[in-house]
Scaffold this motif. Structure first.
Motif, PDB file in Angstrom:
ATOM      1  N   ASN A  20       1.034 -16.650 -13.677  1.00  0.00           N
ATOM      2  CA  ASN A  20       2.135 -15.905 -12.910  1.00  0.00           C
ATOM      3  C   ASN A  20       3.448 -16.596 -13.214  1.00  0.00           C
ATOM      4  OD1 ASN A  20       3.881 -14.627 -11.047  1.00  0.00           O
ATOM      5  ND2 ASN A  20       2.874 -15.320  -9.033  1.00  0.00           N
ATOM      6  N   PHE A  21       4.268 -15.908 -13.897  1.00  0.00           N
ATOM      7  CA  PHE A  21       5.746 -16.516 -14.221  1.00  0.00           C
ATOM      8  C   PHE A  21       6.769 -15.984 -13.493  1.00  0.00           C
ATOM      9  CE2 PHE A  21       9.276 -16.281 -17.608  1.00  0.00           C
ATOM     10  CZ  PHE A  21       9.304 -17.563 -17.423  1.00  0.00           C
ATOM     11  N   GLU A  22       7.614 -16.758 -13.303  1.00  0.00           N
ATOM     12  CA  GLU A  22       8.933 -16.322 -12.655  1.00  0.00           C
ATOM     13  C   GLU A  22      10.076 -16.956 -13.037  1.00  0.00           C
ATOM     14  OE1 GLU A  22       8.752 -16.323  -8.302  1.00  0.00           O
ATOM     15  OE2 GLU A  22       6.849 -14.611  -8.258  1.00  0.00           O
ATOM     16  N   SER A  23      11.379 -16.266 -13.301  1.00  0.00           N
ATOM     17  CA  SER A  23      12.393 -17.106 -13.668  1.00  0.00           C
ATOM     18  C   SER A  23      13.738 -16.252 -13.203  1.00  0.00           C
ATOM     19  CB  SER A  23      12.594 -16.876 -15.296  1.00  0.00           C
ATOM     20  OG  SER A  23      12.884 -15.899 -15.719  1.00  0.00           O
ATOM     21  N   PRO A  24      14.865 -16.493 -13.190  1.00  0.00           N
ATOM     22  CA  PRO A  24      15.815 -15.614 -12.735  1.00  0.00           C
ATOM     23  C   PRO A  24      15.993 -14.362 -13.220  1.00  0.00           C
ATOM     24  CG  PRO A  24      16.733 -17.900 -13.132  1.00  0.00           C
ATOM     25  CD  PRO A  24      15.409 -17.845 -13.660  1.00  0.00           C
ATOM     26  N   THR A  25      15.351 -13.998 -14.339  1.00  0.00           N
ATOM     27  CA  THR A  25      15.495 -12.640 -15.045  1.00  0.00           C
ATOM     28  C   THR A  25      14.164 -12.197 -15.263  1.00  0.00           C
ATOM     29  OG1 THR A  25      15.584 -13.674 -17.000  1.00  0.00           O
ATOM     30  CG2 THR A  25      17.628 -13.289 -16.210  1.00  0.00           C
ATOM     31  N   THR A  26      13.052 -12.802 -14.890  1.00  0.00           N
ATOM     32  CA  THR A  26      11.629 -12.405 -15.217  1.00  0.00           C
ATOM     33  C   THR A  26      10.652 -12.381 -14.333  1.00  0.00           C
ATOM     34  OG1 THR A  26      12.089 -13.034 -17.540  1.00  0.00           O
ATOM     35  CG2 THR A  26       9.906 -12.456 -17.279  1.00  0.00           C
ATOM     36  N   ASP A  27       9.888 -11.525 -14.000  1.00  0.00           N
ATOM     37  CA  ASP A  27       8.805 -11.714 -12.938  1.00  0.00           C
ATOM     38  C   ASP A  27       7.534 -11.189 -13.738  1.00  0.00           C
ATOM     39  OD1 ASP A  27       6.921 -12.098 -11.091  1.00  0.00           O
ATOM     40  OD2 ASP A  27       7.982 -10.572  -9.575  1.00  0.00           O
ATOM     41  N   TYR A  28       6.682 -12.074 -14.240  1.00  0.00           N
ATOM     42  CA  TYR A  28       5.228 -11.614 -15.039  1.00  0.00           C
ATOM     43  C   TYR A  28       4.284 -12.175 -14.313  1.00  0.00           C
ATOM     44  CZ  TYR A  28       1.873 -11.912 -18.903  1.00  0.00           C
ATOM     45  OH  TYR A  28       0.774 -12.005 -19.481  1.00  0.00           O
ATOM     46  N   GLN A  29       3.118 -11.334 -14.310  1.00  0.00           N
ATOM     47  CA  GLN A  29       1.766 -11.774 -13.871  1.00  0.00           C
ATOM     48  C   GLN A  29       0.766 -10.912 -14.538  1.00  0.00           C
ATOM     49  OE1 GLN A  29       1.233 -11.998  -9.608  1.00  0.00           O
ATOM     50  NE2 GLN A  29      -0.539 -11.056  -9.656  1.00  0.00           N
ATOM     51  N   GLU A  84       6.158 -25.932 -25.041  1.00  0.00           N
ATOM     52  CA  GLU A  84       5.825 -27.222 -25.728  1.00  0.00           C
ATOM     53  C   GLU A  84       5.898 -27.186 -27.116  1.00  0.00           C
ATOM     54  OE1 GLU A  84       2.174 -28.271 -22.445  1.00  0.00           O
ATOM     55  OE2 GLU A  84       1.628 -26.967 -24.141  1.00  0.00           O
ATOM     56  N   GLU A  85       6.058 -25.794 -27.670  1.00  0.00           N
ATOM     57  CA  GLU A  85       6.065 -25.824 -29.078  1.00  0.00           C
ATOM     58  C   GLU A  85       7.825 -25.730 -29.454  1.00  0.00           C
ATOM     59  OE1 GLU A  85       5.515 -22.488 -32.795  1.00  0.00           O
ATOM     60  OE2 GLU A  85       4.916 -21.961 -30.576  1.00  0.00           O
ATOM     61  N   ASN A  86       8.473 -25.400 -28.515  1.00  0.00           N
ATOM     62  CA  ASN A  86      10.016 -25.459 -28.701  1.00  0.00           C
ATOM     63  C   ASN A  86      10.638 -25.862 -27.436  1.00  0.00           C
ATOM     64  OD1 ASN A  86      12.762 -25.329 -29.450  1.00  0.00           O
ATOM     65  ND2 ASN A  86      12.546 -23.229 -30.468  1.00  0.00           N
ATOM     66  N   TYR A  87      11.139 -26.972 -27.072  1.00  0.00           N
ATOM     67  CA  TYR A  87      11.617 -27.363 -25.869  1.00  0.00           C
ATOM     68  C   TYR A  87      12.920 -27.022 -25.680  1.00  0.00           C
ATOM     69  CZ  TYR A  87       7.807 -30.767 -25.518  1.00  0.00           C
ATOM     70  OH  TYR A  87       6.408 -31.192 -25.250  1.00  0.00           O
ATOM     71  N   PHE A  88      13.646 -26.329 -26.653  1.00  0.00           N
ATOM     72  CA  PHE A  88      14.906 -25.861 -26.404  1.00  0.00           C
ATOM     73  C   PHE A  88      15.035 -24.214 -26.212  1.00  0.00           C
ATOM     74  CE2 PHE A  88      14.997 -29.270 -29.499  1.00  0.00           C
ATOM     75  CZ  PHE A  88      15.347 -30.165 -28.930  1.00  0.00           C
ATOM     76  N   ILE A  89      13.950 -23.726 -25.719  1.00  0.00           N
ATOM     77  CA  ILE A  89      13.682 -22.251 -25.338  1.00  0.00           C
ATOM     78  C   ILE A  89      14.536 -21.851 -24.038  1.00  0.00           C
ATOM     79  CG2 ILE A  89      11.743 -22.891 -23.886  1.00  0.00           C
ATOM     80  CD1 ILE A  89      10.391 -20.115 -24.946  1.00  0.00           C
ATOM     81  N   ASP A  90      14.980 -20.578 -23.807  1.00  0.00           N
ATOM     82  CA  ASP A  90      15.691 -20.170 -22.794  1.00  0.00           C
ATOM     83  C   ASP A  90      14.557 -19.562 -22.076  1.00  0.00           C
ATOM     84  OD1 ASP A  90      17.241 -18.615 -21.182  1.00  0.00           O
ATOM     85  OD2 ASP A  90      18.790 -18.384 -22.412  1.00  0.00           O
ATOM     86  N   ASN A  91      14.685 -19.598 -20.828  1.00  0.00           N
ATOM     87  CA  ASN A  91      13.584 -19.106 -19.780  1.00  0.00           C
ATOM     88  C   ASN A  91      13.725 -17.649 -19.642  1.00  0.00           C
ATOM     89  OD1 ASN A  91      15.473 -18.740 -18.005  1.00  0.00           O
ATOM     90  ND2 ASN A  91      14.842 -20.818 -16.890  1.00  0.00           N
TER      91      ASN A  91
END
Length: 543
Positions: free
Chosen positions: A266-275, A344-351
């Motif tokens: 279950n992933f949530e960000s200001p623009t994404t909601d994924y389950q 973990e692969e790319n720490y400079f990723i945008d969420n």
């Protein structure tokens, strides 16, 4: 769609029958039934693993303990890696380990780039039935560019308990990784807090396995885990997993394995909601004798309401003893993707991203063996067809961060060759190389994926007092996608690292490590050069 309650009930229904079996076995032991059995209290896991070639790292093998593997360690059937990222250290880290017979140690080091290292392992209890302990690690560094700093902090706790017939172990901990988006244009002005990113992970897991035969003659491994992953920009991800593996042997040549797992994300960000919920069922049969190893099975996965059924076939034939062994295989599977894995692969990723699970078809064939005593080799051809392959490209509106895009279909051809040699406890070396060819349907290039990498590592032990090591890495430059959609090839890397450890006594040792002697500032990610030359010295106290 499954809820947390559904997952909990599924797990309980799966575990309750085995809880009864365990209770009956413990009762038999207490009532004196089967008292002639010999109880072996070890960390032995009675599961048949796939046959693999033993290789050796650059560090001399010695009777030194190492920190326990405390990270999320449930066996995962459906998370293979498309390609292995080159082992390039951003900053020097010592490779030596504590003296034999010591279950705890403290290590202190300091290096260039203002790089402190603190590492402590404590193991207590250590009775025949029970052990527990904790682990702490801090490592940070400051580079030559503005805000080119990072910091890692890990706090873990662990325990193991042995009953007469089963072993139970548990792990819990916290991991923190701080980085800064220092890949911004030179004419930009930022405060440090504006480019700071902090990833935090809280995790817990528990596993149960049999250590002796039971009445059903079935070996089993059961596990549950959960983690909570966050970043500084209001992204959160909850992951939960239930895992079970059962193994049955017939006539010492026939093996049946049944693997069941439930993954919840279950992933949530200001623009994404994924389950998403993935339920995997993997039965397979293996025939194994002195000349042949044949495996046939199925990978069945429910991805939400969609069911995928994939084959799994592999063979291994001994041609000339252990000198020449031919192996090949074909399998398809669904790869589990998460924000945590991408970060973990790319720490400079945008969420601000979409999460898709890649579907992979893999064919491979090769020769392996051991010749001239301790000289081993492996030569392999692999083809992977990946649907929804994740790629990282710089955000055109915020170039210091990376967007995650997905290639609809990528064909990856890999040629792999490796040779390793191990002479007792004195000398070892490893030479390996990989070539990759990427064919894409939509994107122009396989962004930030290398096409060639090699490694040569050696280690030498002088009288069990001085241990020397050296490592050479080479990787070609990767392609980056510019904001105008043009492709830019980044610099490759040729890196030499050397290290030494001096064992002053059974309790005290000193180490030194020098990395990237040529001081090549390789860009693994566009606009993010590595640290260049770096070194560290320190000491380890074992007790």
């Amino acid at each position: 769609m499954y809820t947390y309650k559904n997952i909990f009930l599924t797990a309980m229904m799966f575990f309750i029958p085995f809880a009864n079996l365990i209770a009956e076995e413990e009762s038999e032991s207490q009532n004196g039934i089967g008292s002639d059995d010999i109880v072996v209290r070890t960390t032995y896991t009675p599961l048949i693993a796939d046959a693999t070639k033993v290789t050796f790292s650059a560090s001399i093998e010695s009777e030194k303990i190492e920190p326990p593997t405390l990270r999320y360690s449930l066996p995962v059937q459906l998370i293979p890696v498309t390609y292995e990222q080159p082992n390039i250290r951003p900053i020097a880290i010592p490779q030596e380990r504590p003296q034999p017979g010591k279950s705890s140690y403290a290590r202190l080091g300091f290096g260039t780039q203002l790089s402190p290292l603190v590492e402590v392992l404590y193991t207590g209890g250590q009775t025949e039935r029970f052990t527990f302990g904790g682990y702490f690690n801090h490592h940070s560094a400051r580079g030559g560019m503005d805000f080119q700093t990072f910091g890692k902090n890990n706090i873990h706790f662990f325990t193991d308990y042995f009953f007469d017939r089963i072993k139970i172990d548990a792990r819990a901990g916290y991991n923190n990784h701080i980085v800064h988006y220092y890949g911004f244009p030179e004419d930009s002005v930022f405060n440090k807090s504006d480019v700071r990113q902090s990833f935090n992970e809280y995790f817990i897991e528990a596993n149960l396995r049999n250590t002796k035969d039971n009445r059903a003659n079935i070996d089993y491994y059961l596990g549950m885990s959960a983690d909570y992953f966050t970043d500084r920009y209001d992204a959160t991800e909850v992951g939960a997993k239930v895992y079970a593996k059962f193994h049955k042997t017939f006539r010492n040549k026939h093996y049946i394995d049944f693997i069941f797992s439930v993954d919840h994300v279950n992933f949530e960000s200001p623009t994404t909601d994924y389950q998403k919920n993935l339920i995997a069922i993997n039965p397979h049969y293996t025939f194994f004798d002195e000349s042949w190893r044949l495996t046939a099975g199925l990978n069945g996965t429910f991805e939400g309401n969609v069911f995928h059924l994939f084959p799994h076939l592999s063979t291994e034939k001994t041609i000339i003893g252990q000198q020449v062994i031919f192996y090949n295989g074909w399998k398809r599977y669904l790869d589990v993707n998460r924000y945590k894995f991408l970060a973990e692969e790319n720490y400079f990723i945008d969420n601000d991203l979409e999460i898709k699970n890649p579907r992979i078809e893999e064919r491979f064939a090769g020769f392996k063996g051991t010749v001239i005593n301790n000289l081993a080799y492996d030569a392999r051809f692999t083809q992977k067809i990946v649907e929804n392959q994740p790629l990282f490209v710089n955000n055109p509106n915020n170039i210091k961060k990376f967007n995650t895009i997905y290639e609809k279909r990528m064909n990856i051809v890999n040629l792999h060759a490796s040779v390793s040699y191990h002479l007792s406890n004195k000398l070892n070396f490893l030479l390996e190389a990989d070539y990759y060819r990427h064919e894409l349907d939509e994107e122009e290039k396989a962004w930030h994926m290398p096409s060639f990498k090699m490694k040569f590592a050696t280690g030498y032990n002088i009288g069990d007092k001085i241990i020397l090591s050296s490592e050479i890495y080479g990787v070609d430059g990767v392609y980056a996608k510019l904001p105008n959609d043009e492709a830019l090839k980044l610099n490759g890397l040729f890196d030499l690292n050397i290290g030494a450890t001096y064992h002053f006594s059974n309790h005290l040792s000193f180490f030194g490590q020098v990395n990237n002697i040529a001081s090549i500032k390789h860009e693994r990610w566009y606009r993010y050069p590595t640290y260049g030359f770096n070194a560290m010295i320190g000491a380890t106290l074992s007790y």
